[in-house]
Scaffold this motif. Structure first.
Motif, mmCIF file in Angstrom:
data_model
loop_
_atom_site.group_PDB
_atom_site.id
_atom_site.type_symbol
_atom_site.label_atom_id
_atom_site.label_comp_id
_atom_site.label_asym_id
_atom_site.label_seq_id
_atom_site.Cartn_x
_atom_site.Cartn_y
_atom_site.Cartn_z
ATOM 1 N N TRP A 215 0.818 -1.213 0.000
ATOM 2 C CA TRP A 215 0.000 0.000 0.000
ATOM 3 C C TRP A 215 0.851 1.263 0.000
ATOM 4 C CZ3 TRP A 215 -1.014 3.935 3.720
ATOM 5 C CH2 TRP A 215 -2.021 4.825 3.320
ATOM 6 N N ARG A 216 2.012 1.163 0.660
ATOM 7 C CA ARG A 216 2.896 2.334 0.678
ATOM 8 C C ARG A 216 3.336 2.740 -0.727
ATOM 9 N NH1 ARG A 216 6.373 2.909 5.721
ATOM 10 N NH2 ARG A 216 4.842 2.521 7.326
ATOM 11 N N ASN A 218 1.420 2.914 -3.214
ATOM 12 C CA ASN A 218 0.400 3.860 -3.684
ATOM 13 C C ASN A 218 0.777 5.273 -3.259
ATOM 14 O OD1 ASN A 218 -0.997 1.656 -4.494
ATOM 15 N ND2 ASN A 218 -2.853 2.069 -3.290
ATOM 16 N N VAL A 219 1.264 5.401 -2.044
ATOM 17 C CA VAL A 219 1.640 6.717 -1.527
ATOM 18 C C VAL A 219 2.820 7.244 -2.328
ATOM 19 C CG1 VAL A 219 2.317 8.011 0.514
ATOM 20 C CG2 VAL A 219 0.841 5.989 0.751
ATOM 21 N N LEU A 222 2.533 8.812 -5.829
ATOM 22 C CA LEU A 222 1.951 10.143 -6.030
ATOM 23 C C LEU A 222 2.981 11.267 -5.990
ATOM 24 C CD1 LEU A 222 -1.320 9.701 -3.978
ATOM 25 C CD2 LEU A 222 -1.088 9.776 -6.447
ATOM 26 N N ARG A 228 6.039 12.988 1.473
ATOM 27 C CA ARG A 228 6.552 13.636 2.674
ATOM 28 C C ARG A 228 5.407 14.342 3.421
ATOM 29 N NH1 ARG A 228 11.836 14.717 3.955
ATOM 30 N NH2 ARG A 228 12.576 14.061 1.925
ATOM 31 N N ALA A 229 4.523 14.976 2.656
ATOM 32 C CA ALA A 229 3.437 15.732 3.279
ATOM 33 C C ALA A 229 2.496 14.827 4.067
ATOM 34 C CB ALA A 229 2.660 16.502 2.218
ATOM 35 N N VAL A 230 2.304 13.588 3.595
ATOM 36 C CA VAL A 230 1.405 12.708 4.348
ATOM 37 C C VAL A 230 2.146 11.874 5.388
ATOM 38 C CG1 VAL A 230 -0.407 12.602 2.619
ATOM 39 C CG2 VAL A 230 1.433 10.895 2.585
ATOM 40 N N GLY A 231 3.443 12.107 5.550
ATOM 41 C CA GLY A 231 4.114 11.519 6.706
ATOM 42 C C GLY A 231 5.035 10.350 6.446
ATOM 43 N N LEU A 232 5.416 10.118 5.173
ATOM 44 C CA LEU A 232 6.417 9.079 4.921
ATOM 45 C C LEU A 232 7.658 9.751 4.351
ATOM 46 C CD1 LEU A 232 4.368 6.214 3.212
ATOM 47 C CD2 LEU A 232 4.928 6.479 5.631
ATOM 48 N N ALA C 75 3.111 14.943 10.002
ATOM 49 C CA ALA C 75 1.965 14.769 9.112
ATOM 50 C C ALA C 75 0.653 14.697 9.879
ATOM 51 C CB ALA C 75 2.152 13.514 8.269
ATOM 52 N N LEU C 98 -7.143 8.135 0.308
ATOM 53 C CA LEU C 98 -6.722 7.198 1.349
ATOM 54 C C LEU C 98 -5.237 7.347 1.703
ATOM 55 C CD1 LEU C 98 -7.655 4.808 3.104
ATOM 56 C CD2 LEU C 98 -7.118 3.292 1.195
ATOM 57 N N THR C 99 -4.419 7.773 0.728
ATOM 58 C CA THR C 99 -2.985 7.906 1.018
ATOM 59 C C THR C 99 -2.736 8.942 2.109
ATOM 60 O OG1 THR C 99 -2.672 9.513 -0.757
ATOM 61 C CG2 THR C 99 -2.259 7.214 -1.298
ATOM 62 N N GLY C 100 -3.704 9.807 2.353
ATOM 63 C CA GLY C 100 -3.565 10.757 3.458
ATOM 64 C C GLY C 100 -3.408 10.064 4.803
ATOM 65 N N ARG C 101 -3.782 8.801 4.864
ATOM 66 C CA ARG C 101 -3.716 8.075 6.138
ATOM 67 C C ARG C 101 -2.322 7.482 6.392
ATOM 68 N NH1 ARG C 101 -6.680 9.657 9.557
ATOM 69 N NH2 ARG C 101 -6.576 7.689 10.705
ATOM 70 N N ALA C 102 -1.366 7.758 5.495
ATOM 71 C CA ALA C 102 -0.061 7.089 5.549
ATOM 72 C C ALA C 102 0.599 7.124 6.922
ATOM 73 C CB ALA C 102 0.869 7.670 4.498
ATOM 74 N N SER C 103 0.470 8.239 7.612
ATOM 75 C CA SER C 103 1.202 8.322 8.881
ATOM 76 C C SER C 103 0.523 7.514 10.001
ATOM 77 C CB SER C 103 1.352 9.783 9.304
ATOM 78 O OG SER C 103 0.081 10.378 9.394
ATOM 79 N N ARG C 149 -7.700 14.674 0.676
ATOM 80 C CA ARG C 149 -6.572 13.898 1.171
ATOM 81 C C ARG C 149 -5.957 14.571 2.403
ATOM 82 N NH1 ARG C 149 -0.901 11.566 -1.144
ATOM 83 N NH2 ARG C 149 -0.068 13.658 -1.020
ATOM 84 N N GLN C 153 -5.847 13.256 6.587
ATOM 85 C CA GLN C 153 -4.679 13.256 7.464
ATOM 86 C C GLN C 153 -5.042 13.652 8.890
ATOM 87 O OE1 GLN C 153 -1.864 15.251 4.620
ATOM 88 N NE2 GLN C 153 -0.563 15.303 6.446
#
Lengths: 336, 341, 251
Positions: A215-216, A218-219, A222, A228-232, C75, C98-103, C149, C153
């Motif tokens: 799933w990562r 997918n992140v 993008l 980085r903005a969503v925390g990875l 994040a 959904l990728t907004g949930r990454a953290s 998105r 978060q």
């Protein structure tokens, strides 16, 4: 044409593997013999004479089974690796072959076969990694990495490592050219339990890892800033994809040579069925990639009594497919 | 790059002038002799006014034929393979020039350095007839090319006869062929009596890999046939091919014959898990040829290979045959006193 | 709390972009950065989002030094909406949001993540686009997907870089209403906006940036003064009073 349901691909591998054990180039053993052997194994009912039993066991267990397993493993590995590289580079036109990884790993493996002190899998991995790194840095400009420059850099790196492979073969192998053809066209006819043993661990570990982080991807797909903005941390995540994807592709090359185009064409076929969500593409890549390569190899080993390198078939299937993708995605070229 | 091409063109121009200068006297002086006509394996007819005095021979097997003919002094260029590998000691023993590595080697079976070949001003160049690009390049520059391609034992005879004409040693060529045919017949006579169903089935293994073999259209096929065996893949109309392990199990050969292999010995096959069910392995009937020079299938020395395979396959029938003695006699007959051992 | 920036300077290589920035964006308020193209607004926003390294000066977000937060901790506090966005693969809108949930996710998002995602999609009003490929959307629709998105978060602070640039008028108004709604629910929003009129109509506070420095206003100056704006944008501008503030028109 209706696209089969995803569950179809999760169900198909087992019957396909079993079916593959029943087919071969010769009629020295029949399906009845194999069934009798299985019966014998399971309920210990002596239904065949000892000689026949040994023959069936040797063919099914020592010749067909390792080859079937290897074909499936490599099909899965190359498809998962290709899919992961495409997510990593955010580029549907890359693959282990196109990035030069395959040529690098083939060179490393050839080197390890010459200098016995070098461990085969590790050397293939190191040179595979080196090749991808080279392609990437050759293509890297201040504006980032464009599809065209990445493909061109991959061609250059592939060319260099193929040339180096030729040098190694020329200096060491009395049969030179034939061996090079075997490396560059890929083959499974030398499949054996020792090859399965040498590659199963890196391939399984790599695939499991890439499945866990599916799933990562997918992140990552993008964009760096978005990631980085969503925390990875994009750099860290990319390494986490790069290393296992390189590992499984180079492990495949180390035991079977470069089976061309699988890493590019198969992930596309998977995405056509599942869409781009890697939560679906990774498991389907494992099941479909393995099954499809196994099917191609079944075809390969039964159509004639002599061996045709499987890479010839996959490249013939995949080559036109790549051209089609290039045509379809000329957008990618323009935009980058 | 450009500079290289330019200097190359200049070199060729100079060479071309040289060649035209050096050729005219040869042609002029040849008027008195009977012209020599040979046909190579492409079917191309070459005409010479006198036996070729400057031969560049890039095929090891053909070179060995030239030595058998006693025409080695007419050779001015050889294959680079002669200086490598295990044939070198034999040639070194026969020829002081090779021992001292003074004969130029402008190429091998695979690669030809056109420039170096031209520089040797050869009367004829002997190379594989499938090297079409090199042949075209050489012929374009006015050189005679004798193309060779060996698929069966008749081709070997034909090659010797044609090389005999080419070198002016036709009589010796006839002698060599006669001798070889006689030797083959001596062995073949015995195996002819073996009934079809008792013929042993042989799998031939090249050194490239355990699964690489030769089929119906090959000198290997002839070899096995002359030795009284049956090639397990003799019905497939191919030269070289890679087969499936399973196919070999299905064929289940009685005897395995290995081409000389630096990396493997018969014991490696006998101890290989995959091969343990093959009849030849169970019965320990896996044999390996000695060094290529002694039994090259593309030369008249294939008789020795036939003898070895015959004895390995039918030990009872050939109980009286001492292979070592056969080898020495053959070398003496083919090369005269040149090979000391 | 909110955001406080102290003595912040930044350069790309040798080019100084920001000089000694002092700034406070109050918690629960909508603060807008105004200035010409190239004045350093976007850079300042990226620094606050932690996307560029803060080397000189301090940035505190909700009372925490940004340098002490890990990427994933950050994040969870700050949501950032980038100015441009492209995608190489045709992910569905739902997959992108959904990728907004990454953290919050280790391997694969769970039911709770799906719920929050759907909530964000509904809140932004794009539930009809849920299964559409992101790559086939218009620029405006993509912008809405990206704000969804950011909402997925669940941040406390939202930083928007020119969020209205691809939107048509009706979508702009809907978007601004959404921001109001977010402010009401207690979020802090900082945005870079092109159009000072929209800023003056919707925002609470204004930061004027010129050549990489904050234009400090003295006691009797207002951000909507014609002289201030003329100086800020480098073109002659006039204003007319409107709802306690002003409308800006070219002079």
């Amino acid at each position: 044409m209706s696209i089969p349901n995803r569950t179809f691909f999760y169900i198909i591998p087992l019957p396909l593997i079993i079916m593959s054990l029943f087919i071969g180039p010769s009629d020295v053993i029949t399906s009845q013999d194999i069934l009798a052997w299985m019966q014998n194994k399971i309920i210990q009912a002596p239904s065949l004479n000892q000689d026949k039993l040994e023959m069936v066991e040797a063919i099914v267990f020592n010749v067909r089974l390792p080859r079937v397993i290897l074909a499936f493993l490599i099909g899965s590995a190359l498809t998962v690796s290709g899919n992961s590289f495409q997510a990593l580079f955010r580029n549907p036109l890359v693959s282990p072959d196109i990035l030069g990884l395959s040529a690098g790993a083939a060179f490393g493996a050839a080197l390890a076969l010459v200098f016995h002190i070098l461990p085969l899998q590790l050397t293939a991995f190191v040179f595979g990694l080196l090749a991808v790194g080279l392609s990437y840095f050759l293509a890297l400009t201040r504006k980032g990495v464009s599809t065209v420059s990445l493909i061109l850099a991959g061609i250059i790196v592939s060319g260099i490592f193929t040339a180096l492979l030729t040098v190694v073969q020329f200096l060491t192998d009395p049969f030179k050219l034939q061996t090079i053809v075997h490396w560059t066209m890929g083959n499974l006819h030398n499949a054996s339990w020792s090859k399965v043993k040498s590659s199963v661990l890196p391939i399984l570990l790599g695939i499991i890892w890439l499945f866990i982080i599916r799933w990562r991807m997918n992140v990552i797909a993008l964009g760096d800033e978005e990631t980085r903005a969503v925390g990875l941390n994009p750099e860290q995540e990319k390494i986490m994809i790069l290393l296992p994807a390189t590992l499984i592709a180079s492990a495949s090359v180390a035991v079977a040579g470069v089976i061309g185009m699988v890493g590019l064409a198969f992930p596309h076929m998977v995405r056509m069925m599942t869409g781009p969500d890697n939560r679906k593409t990774q498991p389907v890549s494992i099941a479909f990639g393995g099954s499809f390569l196994l099917l191609v190899d079944d075809f390969c080993r039964t159509i004639t009594s002599f061996e045709i390198p499987i890479g010839i078939f996959t490249t013939l299937i995949g080559g036109p497919f790549f051209v089609y993708l290039l045509k379809k995605s000329r957008m990618v070229f323009r935009e980058s | 790059m450009n500079k290289k091409i330019k200097s190359g063109i200049i070199f060729f121009l100079i060479m071309a002038t040289n060649l035209s200068l050096s050729y005219s006297p040869v042609l002029a002086s040849g008027k008195n002799d009977v012209p020599i006509t040979v046909t190579d394996f492409r079917g191309k007819t070459l005409t010479f006014s006198k036996p070729a005095q400057r031969i560049v021979c890039l095929i090891e097997s053909a070179l060995s034929g030239i030595y058998m003919l006693g025409a080695e002094k007419q050779v001015v260029g050889i294959s680079a393979n002669i200086y490598q590998g295990n044939v070198y000691p034999y040639y070194a023993a026969m020829d002081q020039r090779i021992k001292n590595k003074t004969v130029p080697a402008p190429g091998n079976w695979d690669f030809v350095n056109i420039e170096s070949v031209i520089a040797l001003k050869p009367d004829v160049v002997i190379i594989w007839s499938k090297q079409t690009e090199s042949i075209a390049a050489l012929e374009e520059r006015g050189l005679h090319v004798f193309g060779v391609f060996i698929e069966k034992k008749e081709d070997v005879y034909r090659e010797i006869i044609e090389l005999g004409k080419l070198t002016g040693k036709s009589q010796r060529a006839q002698e060599l062929v006669e001798y070889t045919k006689k030797e083959i017949e001596r062995f073949n006579k015995r195996v002819k009596a073996i009934p079809e169903e008792k013929r042993q089935r042989i799998y031939y293994m090249w050194a490239q890999g355990n699964l690489e073999t030769s089929c119906g259209r090959s000198t290997v096929q002839d070899l096995i046939h002359l030795a009284g065996g049956k090639n397990v893949c003799g019905l497939i109309d191919n030269e070289h091919m890679v087969v499936n392990m399973e196919q070999i199990m299905a064929w289940n050969p009685d005897v395995i014959v290995m081409w000389y292999n630096e990396k493997k010995n018969p014991s490696d096959i006998i101890n290989d898990e995959h091969w343990k069910l093959i009849r030849a392995v169970k019965e320990r009937r896996v044999h390996e040829f000695p060094e290529i020079f002694l039994c090259d299938l593309w030369t008249l020395k294939f008789t020795y290979a036939v003898k070895m395979v015959a004895k390995w396959t039918y030990p009872e029938l050939f109980r009286d045959i001492d292979l070592e003695r056969e080898k020495k006699t053959m070398l003496r007959m083919l090369y005269g006193k040149k090979t000391g051992n | 709390m909110g955001i406080s920036v102290k003595d912040l300077s930044f350069s790309y290589g040798t080019t100084m972009v920001l000089h000694n920035i002092e700034l406070n964006a109050a918690e629960g308020k909508f603060t807008v950065l105004l200035g010409k193209n190239g004045s350093g607004k976007s850079t300042l926003l990226k620094l606050m989002a932690g996307l560029l390294p803060c080397k000189t000066g301090d940035i505190n977000i909700m009372g925490k030094d940004i340098r002490h937060l890990s990427i994933s901790e950050r994040a969870k506090v700050i949501g950032y909406l980038p100015q441009f966005h492209t995608a190489a693969f045709p992910f569905t809108v739902e997959e992108v949001v959904l990728t907004g949930r990454a953290s919050y996710v280790f391997a694969v998002p769970g039911k709770k993540d799906m719920d929050i995602t759907n909530e964000a999609i509904n809140k932004v009003g794009i539930s009809h686009l849920r299964q559409r490929p992101y790559t086939e959307l218009s620029g405006g629709e993509r912008q809405l997907v990206m704000i969804a998105r950011v909402l997925a978060q669940e941040p406390q602070v939202i930083l928007l870089d020119e969020p209205l640039s691809h939107l048509d008028l009706s979508n702009q108004i809907r978007f601004l209403a959404l921001i109001k709604e977010l402010i009401m629910s207690g979020l802090t929003v900082v945005a870079v906006l092109h159009d000072p009129n929209i800023a003056f109509m919707y925002a609470d506070d204004f930061m004027l940036i010129k050549d990489g420095t904050i234009r400090i206003l003295s006691g009797d100056e207002r951000p909507w003064d014609a002289s201030i704006l003329t100086d800020l944008y480098g073109v002659h501008l006039e204003t007319m009073p409107f709802r306690e503030r002003a409308l800006v028109i070219p002079g």
